[in-house]
Each structure stands twice: as C-alpha cells, then as structure tokens.
Write a protein that holds these residues in place. Sequence first.
Motif, PDB file in Angstrom:
ATOM      1  N   SER A  90      68.147   7.131  49.040  1.00 22.70           N
ATOM      2  CA  SER A  90      69.324   6.685  48.913  1.00 22.70           C
ATOM      3  C   SER A  90      70.060   6.636  47.227  1.00 22.70           C
ATOM      4  CB  SER A  90      68.745   4.814  48.312  1.00 22.70           C
ATOM      5  OG  SER A  90      68.320   4.582  49.778  1.00 22.70           O
ATOM      6  N   THR A  91      71.525   6.996  47.560  1.00 20.51           N
ATOM      7  CA  THR A  91      72.488   7.082  46.884  1.00 20.51           C
ATOM      8  C   THR A  91      71.630   6.267  45.299  1.00 20.51           C
ATOM      9  OG1 THR A  91      74.072   6.321  47.479  1.00 20.51           O
ATOM     10  CG2 THR A  91      73.656   8.587  47.742  1.00 20.51           C
ATOM     11  N   HIS A  92      71.667   4.934  45.771  1.00 14.10           N
ATOM     12  CA  HIS A  92      72.115   3.937  44.886  1.00 14.10           C
ATOM     13  C   HIS A  92      71.988   2.260  45.842  1.00 14.10           C
ATOM     14  CE1 HIS A  92      76.167   3.452  46.970  1.00 14.10           C
ATOM     15  NE2 HIS A  92      76.024   1.770  46.077  1.00 14.10           N
ATOM     16  N   HIS A 149      66.328   6.196  42.923  1.00 13.65           N
ATOM     17  CA  HIS A 149      65.430   6.613  41.331  1.00 13.65           C
ATOM     18  C   HIS A 149      66.286   4.800  41.138  1.00 13.65           C
ATOM     19  CE1 HIS A 149      67.331   7.416  36.902  1.00 13.65           C
ATOM     20  NE2 HIS A 149      67.540   8.466  37.169  1.00 13.65           N
ATOM     21  N   PRO A 150      64.618   5.115  39.637  1.00 14.06           N
ATOM     22  CA  PRO A 150      64.100   3.584  39.262  1.00 14.06           C
ATOM     23  C   PRO A 150      65.049   2.787  38.578  1.00 14.06           C
ATOM     24  CG  PRO A 150      63.543   5.817  37.678  1.00 14.06           C
ATOM     25  CD  PRO A 150      63.685   6.271  39.815  1.00 14.06           C
ATOM     26  N   ALA A 151      66.578   3.359  37.927  1.00 16.41           N
ATOM     27  CA  ALA A 151      66.754   2.705  36.985  1.00 16.41           C
ATOM     28  C   ALA A 151      67.810   1.770  38.095  1.00 16.41           C
ATOM     29  CB  ALA A 151      67.707   3.407  36.282  1.00 16.41           C
ATOM     30  N   ASP A 178      58.657   3.428  48.369  1.00 20.69           N
ATOM     31  CA  ASP A 178      58.032   4.599  48.213  1.00 20.69           C
ATOM     32  C   ASP A 178      57.724   5.515  46.770  1.00 20.69           C
ATOM     33  OD1 ASP A 178      56.417   4.165  50.085  1.00 20.69           O
ATOM     34  OD2 ASP A 178      58.316   4.950  51.709  1.00 20.69           O
ATOM     35  N   ARG A 179      58.684   6.307  46.896  1.00 19.34           N
ATOM     36  CA  ARG A 179      59.007   7.263  45.441  1.00 19.34           C
ATOM     37  C   ARG A 179      60.152   7.698  44.490  1.00 19.34           C
ATOM     38  NH1 ARG A 179      57.057  12.131  49.482  1.00 19.34           N
ATOM     39  NH2 ARG A 179      54.282  11.195  50.358  1.00 19.34           N
ATOM     40  N   GLU A 180      59.846   7.235  43.617  1.00 18.79           N
ATOM     41  CA  GLU A 180      61.092   8.084  42.794  1.00 18.79           C
ATOM     42  C   GLU A 180      62.425   9.217  42.811  1.00 18.79           C
ATOM     43  OE1 GLU A 180      59.881   6.844  38.375  1.00 18.79           O
ATOM     44  OE2 GLU A 180      59.888   4.781  39.293  1.00 18.79           O
ATOM     45  N   LEU A 181      63.311   8.987  42.711  1.00 13.56           N
ATOM     46  CA  LEU A 181      64.259   9.822  42.812  1.00 13.56           C
ATOM     47  C   LEU A 181      64.225  10.644  41.138  1.00 13.56           C
ATOM     48  CD1 LEU A 181      67.131   8.882  44.891  1.00 13.56           C
ATOM     49  CD2 LEU A 181      65.146  11.531  45.086  1.00 13.56           C
ATOM     50  N   GLY A 235      71.389   3.263  38.232  1.00 17.77           N
ATOM     51  CA  GLY A 235      70.899   4.745  39.621  1.00 17.77           C
ATOM     52  C   GLY A 235      71.237   5.582  39.971  1.00 17.77           C
ATOM     53  N   ALA A 236      72.850   6.151  40.279  1.00 13.57           N
ATOM     54  CA  ALA A 236      72.877   6.112  41.075  1.00 13.57           C
ATOM     55  C   ALA A 236      73.126   7.416  41.011  1.00 13.57           C
ATOM     56  CB  ALA A 236      74.907   6.271  41.317  1.00 13.57           C
ATOM     57  N   VAL A 237      72.723   8.104  42.416  1.00 16.50           N
ATOM     58  CA  VAL A 237      72.687  10.082  42.056  1.00 16.50           C
ATOM     59  C   VAL A 237      73.615  10.508  43.497  1.00 16.50           C
ATOM     60  CG1 VAL A 237      70.458   9.658  41.866  1.00 16.50           C
ATOM     61  CG2 VAL A 237      70.394   9.534  44.444  1.00 16.50           C
ATOM     62  N   CYS A 238      74.172  11.702  43.650  1.00 15.84           N
ATOM     63  CA  CYS A 238      74.347  12.674  44.329  1.00 15.84           C
ATOM     64  C   CYS A 238      73.853  13.533  44.943  1.00 15.84           C
ATOM     65  CB  CYS A 238      75.713  12.900  44.089  1.00 15.84           C
ATOM     66  SG  CYS A 238      77.291  11.996  43.210  1.00 15.84           S
TER      67      CYS A 238
END
Length: 217
Positions: free
Chosen positions: A70-72, A95-97, A111-114, A138-141
């Motif tokens: 997930s991107t966010h 992402h945990p944030a 299940d897991r953190e980015l 916690g947004a990621v690309c």
Amino acid sequence: MAEVVAGQGDTKLERVVTSGTFSLDGGTWDVDNNVWIVGDDAQCIVVDAAHTAAPILEAIGDRKVVAVLSTHGHDDHITAVREVAQATGAPTYLHPADRMLWDRVHDVAPDRELADGDRFEVGEVHLEVIHTPGHSPGAVCFRIPELGAVLTGDTLFQGGPGATGRSFSSYDTITASIRTKLFALPADTVVFTGHGDSTTIGEEAAGQDGWERPEGA
C-alpha cells in the motif's frame, strides 16, 4: 479488466481501475483508483488494492502473489487489501506512520512494515520503497528501475502534488518529498499515479514553479 502499461521481457505492469468512495474528516467523495499489478505469468505484486477485490483477483488469475503493498493508508487505497491477501495467501505491507489510517478500516494490523529503501523482487524487476511523507505521514512510492517507472500513489500527479488539505497531511512536507526524492529520479521516469493519467518526472519538475499552495494546506 487489466491494461498493460509497461513491460520488460516476460514481466509487465498492469493497471486495474476500481471505483468506490474516499472518506475522511467527515466528508465522503466518489473516486476511481488505479490498482497496479507487476509481475510475470508465475508471480506478481499488487500495489494499492482499492475498493473491490473481485476485479483485482480476476487480473491476478492463478499467479502467486508475493506481496500486497500500500502506498498509504487512506481508506480508498486499502479497502480490498485484506480480502486480496486472504484469497492469495500474500502478506500485507504498510508504512507504520499510517497505522492510524489503517486502523479506521481494518481491525487486524498489516502483516509487515514498509521502510525507506526496502526492496521487493518479482519476475525480472524489483520495486524500491521511497518514503515520501506529506499526503500522509507514511506515504511511500515504489520505483521500478527496470521499467523506468515509479508508482506514486497520491504523492505526485499530473500537474503537481497530491492533496494536503485534510488531517495528517502537510503541503510543505509533500513538496519537500517530491523535490528531494522523486525529482532526483531520471527525468524520463514514467509516473503512474493513484488516480487518473500518468506523467513523467521531467514534466512535473518543469512545472513545479506553477504549483500553488491550496487554501488551508
């Protein structure tokens, strides 16, 4: 129905569009979301399992799903995550944030953190995690160097940054993320967004002087 938008060898990037709603801060809006599936005929990774699982699972077919990323954590991007994961046996990543957003939708943790710099391999390509806070903390690309592509979720769109007028968002943070992290990518990198049409890093970098801070952001 899945649309192939990029590929290398037997590995391809596909887009599935799903429709539903996005709700936050007491408002609800109708939205169409881009769901991304990257992989070959044997295995794949799903990015942003949005709204409805059925069309996503149809596009996956009998392939092994390595991960559901997930991107966010906004609800329109994660509504179908658990159903897709349960149907395929794949682990979910966030992402945990963004846990405070996830927890509004799901009663079980991812299940897991980015984390920034994480790497996922599938087929002939790999995905690199770039932490780009701003639209949410916690947004990621996900950069896919072999395809000359980056999946930006709601961080960068055709025309500029994603929305920052709601809870947990920051215009100054998102623009810093884009300028320092995404604009450092090659100019011809294709930007595949969370909603709407694609663009390139070069096109968006060239237009950044025209960005305007949204009212209330």
